[in-house]
Design a protein around this motif. Structure first.
Motif, PDB file in Angstrom:
ATOM      1  N   TYR A 107       0.818  -1.215   0.000  1.00  0.00           N
ATOM      2  CA  TYR A 107       0.000   0.000   0.000  1.00  0.00           C
ATOM      3  C   TYR A 107       0.854   1.269   0.000  1.00  0.00           C
ATOM      4  N   GLU A 108       1.965   1.267   0.725  1.00  0.00           N
ATOM      5  CA  GLU A 108       2.746   2.483   0.916  1.00  0.00           C
ATOM      6  C   GLU A 108       3.898   2.636  -0.073  1.00  0.00           C
ATOM      7  N   LEU A 109       4.489   1.504  -0.511  1.00  0.00           N
ATOM      8  CA  LEU A 109       5.651   1.587  -1.391  1.00  0.00           C
ATOM      9  C   LEU A 109       5.407   0.965  -2.762  1.00  0.00           C
ATOM     10  N   ASN A 110       4.210   0.350  -2.924  1.00  0.00           N
ATOM     11  CA  ASN A 110       3.883  -0.329  -4.177  1.00  0.00           C
ATOM     12  C   ASN A 110       4.930  -1.400  -4.506  1.00  0.00           C
ATOM     13  N   ILE A 111       5.333  -2.150  -3.464  1.00  0.00           N
ATOM     14  CA  ILE A 111       6.325  -3.214  -3.604  1.00  0.00           C
ATOM     15  C   ILE A 111       5.692  -4.536  -3.202  1.00  0.00           C
ATOM     16  N   ASN A 112       5.923  -5.577  -4.007  1.00  0.00           N
ATOM     17  CA  ASN A 112       5.500  -6.934  -3.667  1.00  0.00           C
ATOM     18  C   ASN A 112       6.566  -7.541  -2.771  1.00  0.00           C
ATOM     19  N   LEU A 113       6.244  -7.728  -1.494  1.00  0.00           N
ATOM     20  CA  LEU A 113       7.229  -8.188  -0.520  1.00  0.00           C
ATOM     21  C   LEU A 113       7.856  -9.514  -0.933  1.00  0.00           C
ATOM     22  N   ASN A 114       7.059 -10.426  -1.498  1.00  0.00           N
ATOM     23  CA  ASN A 114       7.589 -11.742  -1.855  1.00  0.00           C
ATOM     24  C   ASN A 114       8.612 -11.678  -2.986  1.00  0.00           C
ATOM     25  N   GLU A 115       8.575 -10.585  -3.763  1.00  0.00           N
ATOM     26  CA  GLU A 115       9.534 -10.455  -4.861  1.00  0.00           C
ATOM     27  C   GLU A 115      10.900  -9.950  -4.381  1.00  0.00           C
ATOM     28  N   VAL A 116      10.914  -9.226  -3.277  1.00  0.00           N
ATOM     29  CA  VAL A 116      12.181  -8.643  -2.805  1.00  0.00           C
ATOM     30  C   VAL A 116      12.697  -9.307  -1.539  1.00  0.00           C
ATOM     31  N   ALA A 117      11.837 -10.019  -0.811  1.00  0.00           N
ATOM     32  CA  ALA A 117      12.276 -10.560   0.486  1.00  0.00           C
ATOM     33  C   ALA A 117      11.519 -11.828   0.842  1.00  0.00           C
ATOM     34  N   SER A 118      11.611 -12.805   0.014  1.00  0.00           N
ATOM     35  CA  SER A 118      10.916 -14.055   0.296  1.00  0.00           C
ATOM     36  C   SER A 118      11.836 -15.017   1.032  1.00  0.00           C
ATOM     37  N   GLY A 119      11.240 -15.922   1.823  1.00  0.00           N
ATOM     38  CA  GLY A 119      12.007 -16.963   2.505  1.00  0.00           C
ATOM     39  C   GLY A 119      12.570 -16.505   3.833  1.00  0.00           C
ATOM     40  N   GLY A 120      12.675 -17.453   4.763  1.00  0.00           N
ATOM     41  CA  GLY A 120      13.257 -17.160   6.055  1.00  0.00           C
ATOM     42  C   GLY A 120      12.228 -16.670   7.057  1.00  0.00           C
ATOM     43  N   ASN A 121      12.698 -16.435   8.301  1.00  0.00           N
ATOM     44  CA  ASN A 121      11.801 -15.923   9.335  1.00  0.00           C
ATOM     45  C   ASN A 121      11.571 -14.427   9.138  1.00  0.00           C
ATOM     46  N   LEU A 122      10.730 -13.847   9.998  1.00  0.00           N
ATOM     47  CA  LEU A 122      10.359 -12.445   9.829  1.00  0.00           C
ATOM     48  C   LEU A 122      11.570 -11.523   9.929  1.00  0.00           C
ATOM     49  N   LYS A 123      12.494 -11.844  10.790  1.00  0.00           N
ATOM     50  CA  LYS A 123      13.680 -11.004  10.957  1.00  0.00           C
ATOM     51  C   LYS A 123      14.488 -10.936   9.663  1.00  0.00           C
ATOM     52  N   ARG A 124      14.653 -12.104   9.007  1.00  0.00           N
ATOM     53  CA  ARG A 124      15.412 -12.139   7.748  1.00  0.00           C
ATOM     54  C   ARG A 124      14.641 -11.436   6.629  1.00  0.00           C
ATOM     55  N   ILE A 125      13.314 -11.621   6.604  1.00  0.00           N
ATOM     56  CA  ILE A 125      12.499 -10.973   5.572  1.00  0.00           C
ATOM     57  C   ILE A 125      12.597  -9.448   5.694  1.00  0.00           C
ATOM     58  N   VAL A 126      12.495  -8.947   6.931  1.00  0.00           N
ATOM     59  CA  VAL A 126      12.592  -7.500   7.148  1.00  0.00           C
ATOM     60  C   VAL A 126      13.986  -7.005   6.777  1.00  0.00           C
ATOM     61  N   HIS A 127      15.015  -7.810   7.092  1.00  0.00           N
ATOM     62  CA  HIS A 127      16.391  -7.437   6.735  1.00  0.00           C
ATOM     63  C   HIS A 127      16.532  -7.271   5.221  1.00  0.00           C
ATOM     64  N   LYS A 128      15.971  -8.221   4.457  1.00  0.00           N
ATOM     65  CA  LYS A 128      16.048  -8.131   2.997  1.00  0.00           C
ATOM     66  C   LYS A 128      15.258  -6.929   2.477  1.00  0.00           C
ATOM     67  N   LEU A 129      14.123  -6.647   3.104  1.00  0.00           N
ATOM     68  CA  LEU A 129      13.318  -5.487   2.714  1.00  0.00           C
ATOM     69  C   LEU A 129      14.106  -4.194   2.941  1.00  0.00           C
ATOM     70  N   ILE A 130      14.780  -4.112   4.077  1.00  0.00           N
ATOM     71  CA  ILE A 130      15.580  -2.929   4.385  1.00  0.00           C
ATOM     72  C   ILE A 130      16.719  -2.779   3.378  1.00  0.00           C
ATOM     73  N   GLU A 131      17.382  -3.877   3.058  1.00  0.00           N
ATOM     74  CA  GLU A 131      18.459  -3.830   2.059  1.00  0.00           C
ATOM     75  C   GLU A 131      17.943  -3.305   0.725  1.00  0.00           C
ATOM     76  N   HIS A 132      16.781  -3.786   0.309  1.00  0.00           N
ATOM     77  CA  HIS A 132      16.198  -3.344  -0.960  1.00  0.00           C
ATOM     78  C   HIS A 132      15.890  -1.848  -0.920  1.00  0.00           C
ATOM     79  N   CYS A 133      15.258  -1.401   0.155  1.00  0.00           N
ATOM     80  CA  CYS A 133      14.898   0.017   0.263  1.00  0.00           C
ATOM     81  C   CYS A 133      16.142   0.899   0.368  1.00  0.00           C
ATOM     82  N   GLN A 134      17.165   0.396   1.029  1.00  0.00           N
ATOM     83  CA  GLN A 134      18.406   1.169   1.131  1.00  0.00           C
ATOM     84  C   GLN A 134      19.052   1.309  -0.248  1.00  0.00           C
TER      85      GLN A 134
END
Length: 494
Positions: A34-61
């Protein structure tokens, strides 16, 4: 805002805040879409929530969208305490990084000095030399120190000291001033408001006719009781000027005001000796004294760049290595040669301080055993703190020198006047003060039995009684050298 330089500790806090606000992956997916128009599964799929958020942060950075990610998360969950805190911290820190990171190589020493000036010493670990090596390390250490919520943030105090004391280019100085206005709790209590940044600096002329431009620096003076507990803090300012020694190395000289004091110690002072008596009044003319003990970098710059006057010097005499550690392994003749080379080059006399000048400068208006008060601890000086002086607890014995300026200064803005290395003075040794000059000059006549010269201040191997303001080290021949003996330089002002 460019967040490409976001430090690691801040990225970790962003990760924790996002997971606290969106503990369910589905909620996180919706927020990101809704806020970034990003499909989370395309940029940060797999792993626990901590790893998923880490990948999301890397992508946004990588796409410079960290601020957008935090703003969007806060929009979806506006009451989350961690999100609110990291949103503010992120904007404060990254905006400062964008101003200062291009200046880091040029201003790292000033940044380290600003860190020392704003840091609460009781929070520092006295088992480590905690002078940060980089701007990012400074930010992390400031972030790690706990603070009362109503106190001015340490990062604000850091910038305030840096702007007041550092030689900041005009464009960045104006940006920092605006940063302070926006991020401080009360701009009108800061140093940059109290002092006019554009005021004309004090200037004097040396005997050679060369103009000395004195600048101001600020610092905090602490006072402790007999248990080593801080009972008072006071902000002070002093004047100084800088000499260029070559090799991108400077020598900072602090202006010491004229005054009178009682030199020596009474029999009631713990650890004193008859060598420190009779107590007598001495009048001191204004002079300049090294802000720090002469460092290995300063020693090498003078030895390598300035021609011999009377004797050859070893460019690297110290046993305990470190560019910003005090030079040691130098005898009295070596220290005098260093001063002579400076004098020839600068066109004015540099010298060792007289013993009276040294004690006057160390005390800085105090009458207690130490300029800190009734005792010292290993949080405030580098000495053998496995022994105690008053009611303080035993501290940490480091067993080596520490970088100069690692501890709080005295009331004149001088560092390491207690401990680190003993400091040569210009005076021959005398068994007591009978017949000592009262005008602050070097006591030039030799005692009948010795060719020894005075050492002052104690060192990293000294018990606290030998680090007192009045303590006089005994029987040191002029050709004596060791890994606990160094010096600082003095000069007149007119």
């Amino acid at each position: 805002m460019n967040a490409g330089h976001t430090p690691g500790y801040l990225l970790k806090q962003i990760n924790e805040a996002l997971r606290s606000a969106f503990p369910d992956k589905t909620e996180l997916e919706m927020m990101v879409l809704y806020e970034l128009n990003i499909n989370l599964n395309e940029v940060a799929s797999g792993g626990n929530l901590k790893r998923i958020v880490h990948k999301l942060i890397e992508h946004c950075q990588a796409y410079n969208k960290l601020e957008q990610l935090i703003d969007g998360a806060l929009k979806q969950n506006p009451n989350n305490v961690q999100l609110k805190a990291i949103n503010k911290e992120f904007k404060i820190t990254t905006s400062l990084i964008n101003i200062l990171i291009p200046l880091e190589r040029k201003l790292i020493k000033q940044m380290q000095q600003a860190y020392r000036a704003c840091c609460h010493y009781e929070f520092r670990d006295d088992r480590k030399d905690e002078i940060p090596d980089s701007f990012y390390d400074i930010l992390k250490k400031l972030n790690d120190i706990p603070q009362a919520t109503d106190d001015e943030k340490l990062i604000v105090k850091f910038v305030d000291h840096l702007l007041f004391n550092g030689n900041i280019p005009k464009s960045q100085a104006e940006q920092l001033k605006q940063w302070l206005k926006y991020n401080s709790n009360n701009f009108y209590k800061l140093l940059v408001y109290k002092q006019n940044l554009n005021r004309q600096p004090d200037s004097r002329r040396s005997k050679s006719g060369k103009q000395i431009v004195l600048k101001q620096f600020s610092f905090e003076v602490v006072t402790v009781n007999g248990r080593g507990v801080i009972i008072n803090r006071e902000s002070q300012q002093a004047s100084y000027f800088t000499e260029d020694l070559g090799n991108k190395v400077d020598l900072e000289m602090v202006s010491i005001p004229a005054g009178s004091f009682l030199m020596g110690s009474s029999k009631s002072e713990r650890g004193s000796s008859d060598r420190e008596r009779p107590v007598h009044q001495v009048s001191i003319q204004p002079f300049l004294l090294g802000k720090y003990q002469v460092t290995q970098a300063q020693w090498r710059a003078v030895v390598e760049n300035l021609p011999k006057v009377n004797r050859d010097l070893d460019p690297d005499p110290s046993q305990i290595k470190g560019e910003n550690r005090p030079v040691e392994g130098v005898n009295w003749y070596d220290a005098v040669e260093f001063c002579d080379r400076l004098s020839e080059h600068m066109g004015t006399e540099y010298r060792l301080p007289s013993e009276a000048e040294w004690e006057y400068a160390c005390r800085a208006g105090t009458t207690t055993p130490f300029h800190y008060g009734e005792t010292i601890t290993s949080r405030f000086a580098n000495y053998n703190a496995s022994d105690t002086y008053a009611q303080e607890a035993r501290g940490y014995y480091r067993g080596e020198t520490t970088p100069v300026g690692s501890f709080p200064p005295n009331g004149f803005g001088l560092y390491d006047m207690h401990g680190n290395v003993l400091e040569w003075c210009g005076d021959p040794d005398h068994g007591n003060y009978k017949g000592a000059p009262t005008d602050g000059s070097i006591w030039t006549e030799f005692d009948n039995y010795t060719d020894s010269y005075i050492l002052r201040g104690g060192s990293w191997i000294s018990n606290p009684r030998y680090c007192r303001s009045a303590s006089r080290d005994i029987y040191n021949a002029r050709d004596h050298f060791s890994r606990y003996v160094g010096f600082r330089v003095a000069r007149g002002v007119g």
